[in-house]
Every structure is written in C-alpha cells, then in structure tokens.
Scaffold this motif. Structure first.
Motif, short mmCIF file in Angstrom:
data_model
loop_
_atom_site.label_atom_id
_atom_site.label_comp_id
_atom_site.label_asym_id
_atom_site.label_seq_id
_atom_site.Cartn_x
_atom_site.Cartn_y
_atom_site.Cartn_z
N LYS A 103 -3.55 -2.58 1.43
CA LYS A 103 -3.91 -3.51 0.35
C LYS A 103 -2.86 -3.52 -0.75
O LYS A 103 -2.48 -4.58 -1.25
CB LYS A 103 -5.29 -3.17 -0.19
CG LYS A 103 -6.39 -3.48 0.80
CD LYS A 103 -7.76 -3.12 0.28
CE LYS A 103 -8.79 -3.38 1.38
NZ LYS A 103 -10.13 -2.99 0.99
N HIS A 104 -2.36 -2.35 -1.12
CA HIS A 104 -1.33 -2.27 -2.16
C HIS A 104 -0.04 -2.94 -1.70
O HIS A 104 0.58 -3.72 -2.46
CB HIS A 104 -1.07 -0.82 -2.55
CG HIS A 104 0.06 -0.66 -3.51
ND1 HIS A 104 -0.02 -1.05 -4.83
CD2 HIS A 104 1.33 -0.19 -3.32
CE1 HIS A 104 1.15 -0.82 -5.41
NE2 HIS A 104 1.97 -0.31 -4.53
N VAL A 105 0.39 -2.64 -0.49
CA VAL A 105 1.65 -3.21 0.02
C VAL A 105 1.57 -4.73 0.06
O VAL A 105 2.48 -5.44 -0.39
CB VAL A 105 1.98 -2.63 1.42
CG1 VAL A 105 3.10 -3.40 2.09
CG2 VAL A 105 2.32 -1.15 1.32
N ASP A 127 -4.69 3.43 4.09
CA ASP A 127 -5.13 3.17 2.72
C ASP A 127 -4.06 2.52 1.84
O ASP A 127 -4.29 2.26 0.66
CB ASP A 127 -5.65 4.44 2.06
CG ASP A 127 -4.60 5.53 1.93
OD1 ASP A 127 -3.45 5.35 2.40
OD2 ASP A 127 -4.91 6.58 1.33
N GLN A 128 -2.88 2.23 2.39
CA GLN A 128 -1.80 1.61 1.62
C GLN A 128 -1.67 0.11 1.86
O GLN A 128 -0.95 -0.58 1.13
CB GLN A 128 -0.46 2.27 1.95
CG GLN A 128 -0.36 3.71 1.51
CD GLN A 128 0.95 4.34 1.97
OE1 GLN A 128 1.50 3.97 3.01
NE2 GLN A 128 1.44 5.28 1.19
N HIS A 138 -6.84 -8.35 5.19
CA HIS A 138 -6.14 -7.68 4.08
C HIS A 138 -5.23 -8.66 3.34
O HIS A 138 -5.10 -8.60 2.11
CB HIS A 138 -5.33 -6.49 4.57
CG HIS A 138 -6.14 -5.35 5.10
ND1 HIS A 138 -7.36 -4.98 4.58
CD2 HIS A 138 -5.90 -4.48 6.11
CE1 HIS A 138 -7.83 -3.94 5.23
NE2 HIS A 138 -6.96 -3.62 6.17
N SER A 176 -0.50 -6.67 -1.65
CA SER A 176 -0.60 -7.18 -3.03
C SER A 176 0.78 -7.25 -3.68
O SER A 176 1.08 -8.21 -4.40
CB SER A 176 -1.52 -6.29 -3.87
OG SER A 176 -2.85 -6.39 -3.42
N GLU A 177 1.61 -6.27 -3.42
CA GLU A 177 2.97 -6.29 -3.96
C GLU A 177 3.80 -7.40 -3.32
O GLU A 177 4.59 -8.05 -4.00
CB GLU A 177 3.65 -4.92 -3.74
CG GLU A 177 3.17 -3.87 -4.70
CD GLU A 177 3.45 -4.23 -6.16
OE1 GLU A 177 4.64 -4.35 -6.53
OE2 GLU A 177 2.48 -4.43 -6.92
N ALA A 191 -5.43 -9.89 -0.60
CA ALA A 191 -4.27 -9.78 -1.49
C ALA A 191 -3.92 -11.11 -2.14
O ALA A 191 -3.03 -11.18 -2.97
CB ALA A 191 -3.07 -9.23 -0.72
N ARG A 250 2.70 -10.48 -5.05
CA ARG A 250 3.18 -10.50 -6.44
C ARG A 250 4.64 -10.92 -6.54
O ARG A 250 5.01 -11.72 -7.39
CB ARG A 250 3.00 -9.11 -7.07
CG ARG A 250 3.36 -9.05 -8.56
CD ARG A 250 3.22 -7.65 -9.12
NE ARG A 250 4.19 -6.71 -8.59
CZ ARG A 250 5.47 -6.62 -8.98
NH1 ARG A 250 5.94 -7.42 -9.91
NH2 ARG A 250 6.28 -5.73 -8.43
#
Length: 158
Positions: free
Chosen positions: A11-13, A8-9, A70, A15-16, A74, A19
């Motif tokens: 997408k966040h990783v 579950d991490q 993924h 996206s960062e 992102a 960014r």
C-alpha cells in the motif's frame, strides 16, 4: 518488483507511485504470478515450499491476485489489467509459442539450478535427489503443459 516488496509494504509503495506520478502520466506494472500454472506433482510441491518461505518472511506469494485492489486503494483509476500466458516447454504446436516456451523453460531451469544450495538443506535431500527432482519438474512442464502467467496493469493519472 513483486518478489522484493513485503506484504505489508504494498500500500505504501503504490501510494508513493501515485503521489510522484505526474498529472496525465501513466504507470505500467508487469509482474508474473509466482506460482506455476498446470503444475505436475513435483512442481506443485516446489511451489508449496516457496509459498511457505514467502509466508515465513512476509512476502505475499499471491500478490498478483490483490495488486489491482491495492492500486485502487492507492488512488489509481481506470486500471486496465491484462494477462499473457507463456508456455513452460516446447509443448505448443504453434512455432512462436514453442520458441517462447523453450526460452521460458530455460529460464526456469537456470532458476532451479541457481537455487540448489537453498533448497537442498531446507528439504533435507541430497544434491543428487535435487537434480532428479529438477529433471522431473522440467519433464512435467511438457507433460502437464505448464505455463507462466504475466500480468500487466496500466493506469492513467488524471
């Protein structure tokens, strides 16, 4: 990296990563499949055990199958995905692949040796039975012409 990121991490990783990547910057992710290709029966049982362990703690055993999706979610564009198959064992006829196969088999052997204290109690087997299973896996690499697939994704931020 993939063995350390919870399902579950991702997408966040990613996206960062998107960014903080500078404009005109490149990102390259290199990840092996966690499962073995062309496994024999003992290796297949080991992979199934590892998959169960991943599922129970929230890791995605098959994360390499979904990583490009993924990355796209992102915001990465123009993703180039390539694979490289490295033999596990000295079964290839070509000299350089035979050398890579020897090295990969030694890496797998070291991993299995270092995992003994984890697998013996979880499987409910003796250390001697574990050693026998490891020997079977190493022989299966040759017999079934097993290999490890490495994946590489490259993307450019416009």
């Amino acid at each position: 990296m993939g063995q350390l990121i919870m399902k579950d991490q991702w997408k966040h990783v990613l996206s960062e990563m998107q960014r903080v990547l500078k404009p005109n910057g490149y990102i390259e992710l290199v990840e092996p499949d966690l499962w073995h290709h062309n496994p024999g029966p003992v290796q297949q049982a080991l992979d199934e055990f590892i998959q169960g362990q991943c599922d129970s703690i929230g890791y995605d055993f098959y994360f390499t199958r979904f990583l490009q999706e993924h990355m796209e979610e992102a915001g990465f564009k123009g993703i180039d995905h390539r694979t490289l198959d490295i033999p596990s064992g000295e079964w290839p006829a070509e000299g350089e692949l035979k050398q890579f196969g020897f090295i990969n088999k030694e890496i797998q052997k070291a991993y299995l040796k270092n995992s003994k204290t984890l697998y013996v109690p979880k499987w409910g087997i003796t250390p001697e039975e574990y050693d026998l299973a490891v020997q079977e896996v190493l022989e299966e690499f040759e017999e079934y012409q097993g290999f490890t697939r490495f994946n590489c994704w490259i993307s450019h931020k416009m």
